[in-house]
Design an enzyme around this catalytic site. Structure first.
Site, mmCIF file in Angstrom:
data_model
loop_
_atom_site.group_PDB
_atom_site.id
_atom_site.type_symbol
_atom_site.label_atom_id
_atom_site.label_comp_id
_atom_site.label_asym_id
_atom_site.label_seq_id
_atom_site.Cartn_x
_atom_site.Cartn_y
_atom_site.Cartn_z
ATOM 1 C CB CYS A 83 -0.909 -0.027 1.223
ATOM 2 S SG CYS A 83 -1.748 1.529 1.542
ATOM 3 C CG HIS A 105 -3.836 3.935 3.832
ATOM 4 N ND1 HIS A 105 -2.866 3.118 4.409
ATOM 5 C CD2 HIS A 105 -4.201 4.809 4.796
ATOM 6 C CE1 HIS A 105 -2.655 3.493 5.666
ATOM 7 N NE2 HIS A 105 -3.462 4.527 5.923
ATOM 8 C CG ASP A 114 -2.535 15.576 -2.870
ATOM 9 O OD1 ASP A 114 -3.484 14.849 -2.557
ATOM 10 O OD2 ASP A 114 -1.986 15.542 -4.000
ATOM 11 C CG HIS A 123 -6.646 9.552 1.280
ATOM 12 N ND1 HIS A 123 -6.776 8.278 0.764
ATOM 13 C CD2 HIS A 123 -6.985 10.407 0.283
ATOM 14 C CE1 HIS A 123 -7.161 8.369 -0.497
ATOM 15 N NE2 HIS A 123 -7.304 9.650 -0.810
ATOM 16 C CG HIS A 171 -8.323 14.856 -0.353
ATOM 17 N ND1 HIS A 171 -7.381 14.977 -1.352
ATOM 18 C CD2 HIS A 171 -8.854 13.614 -0.499
ATOM 19 C CE1 HIS A 171 -7.351 13.875 -2.077
ATOM 20 N NE2 HIS A 171 -8.240 13.022 -1.581
ATOM 21 C CG HIS A 210 -4.274 -0.747 5.079
ATOM 22 N ND1 HIS A 210 -3.827 -0.009 4.004
ATOM 23 C CD2 HIS A 210 -5.385 -1.396 4.660
ATOM 24 C CE1 HIS A 210 -4.622 -0.220 2.967
ATOM 25 N NE2 HIS A 210 -5.586 -1.060 3.345
ATOM 26 C CB CYS A 239 1.082 0.920 4.350
ATOM 27 S SG CYS A 239 -0.536 0.562 5.090
ATOM 28 C CG ASN A 255 -12.496 11.631 -3.099
ATOM 29 O OD1 ASN A 255 -13.536 12.274 -3.100
ATOM 30 N ND2 ASN A 255 -11.343 12.129 -3.515
HETATM 31 P P1 AMP Z 1 -8.027 10.091 -3.796
HETATM 32 O O1 AMP Z 1 -8.449 10.322 -5.214
HETATM 33 O O2 AMP Z 1 -8.994 10.646 -2.791
HETATM 34 O O3 AMP Z 1 -7.684 8.643 -3.532
HETATM 35 O O4 AMP Z 1 -6.728 10.959 -3.590
HETATM 36 C C1 AMP Z 1 -5.436 10.460 -3.688
HETATM 37 C C2 AMP Z 1 -4.512 11.635 -3.524
HETATM 38 O O5 AMP Z 1 -3.212 11.133 -3.223
HETATM 39 C C3 AMP Z 1 -4.363 12.501 -4.780
HETATM 40 O O6 AMP Z 1 -4.751 13.850 -4.480
HETATM 41 C C4 AMP Z 1 -2.881 12.400 -5.115
HETATM 42 O O7 AMP Z 1 -2.341 13.604 -5.612
HETATM 43 C C5 AMP Z 1 -2.274 11.998 -3.794
HETATM 44 N N1 AMP Z 1 -1.013 11.263 -3.848
HETATM 45 C C6 AMP Z 1 -0.719 10.195 -4.612
HETATM 46 N N2 AMP Z 1 0.532 9.769 -4.372
HETATM 47 C C7 AMP Z 1 1.046 10.591 -3.410
HETATM 48 C C8 AMP Z 1 2.309 10.678 -2.731
HETATM 49 N N3 AMP Z 1 3.315 9.803 -2.977
HETATM 50 N N4 AMP Z 1 2.470 11.656 -1.819
HETATM 51 C C9 AMP Z 1 1.482 12.550 -1.573
HETATM 52 N N5 AMP Z 1 0.274 12.504 -2.162
HETATM 53 C C10 AMP Z 1 0.051 11.558 -3.073
HETATM 54 ZN ZN ZN Z 2 -2.232 1.217 3.734
#
Ligand code: AMP
Ligand code: ZN
Length: 116
Positions: free
Chosen positions: A4, A97, A30, A99, A101, A46, A7, A86
């Site tokens: 993940c 995982h 982000d 999260h 925003h 997780h 993770c 989301n």
């Molecule tokens: P979601 O569409 O809600 O799953 O959002 C995933 C978010 O993770 C997006 O806004 C991406 O820009 C962000 N994201 C993906 N990879 C990374 C990373 N390595 N570090 C920070 N943010 C990330």
């Molecule tokens: Zn995870």
């Protein structure tokens, strides 16, 4: 969850710009910000999404929301912010995982959703 992405960020195997951390949650910028303030807040444990969270996750989920204002203010959005979680296919969740925003200012973030 060894495979993940978030993770791996918790484990320090993938770099992130941390803005808050305690024993239960981690907040980092982000990588592709949609607003001047765009922080992701995740449980260190997780949890795939709100669709798979259980009553055992109540405390950590509350902590993510309870810390949101402090994180937003510290990152430069003192007059409010928006929290987006989301979830699943319909919610168009990309990273499996859980999260939150936190998106913020200084200017208003824009309309919530396009109405049907
Ligand atoms: P979601 O569409 O809600 O799953 O959002 C995933 C978010 O993770 C997006 O806004 C991406 O820009 C962000 N994201 C993906 N990879 C990374 C990373 N390595 N570090 C920070 N943010 C990330
Ligand atoms: Zn995870």
């Amino acid at each position: 969850m060894s495979d993940c992405l978030f993770c791996k960020i918790v484990a320090g195997k993938i770099p992130s710009t941390k803005v808050y951390e305690d024993e239960d949650i981690l907040a980092f910028n982000d990588i592709n910000p949609a607003r001047p303030v765009h922080v992701l807040v995740i449980p260190k444990k997780h949890i795939t999404s709100l669709a798979t969270a259980t009553a055992e996750d109540t405390l950590v989920l509350g902590k993510i929301l309870a810390k949101a204002n402090e994180i937003a203010v510290a990152q430069g959005s003192p007059d409010g912010f928006r929290v987006i979680i989301n979830t699943g296919r319909v919610g168009q969740q990309e990273v499996p995982h859980l999260h939150a925003h936190i998106v913020g200012g200084p200017d208003p973030v824009g309309p919530m959703l396009k109405r049907i």
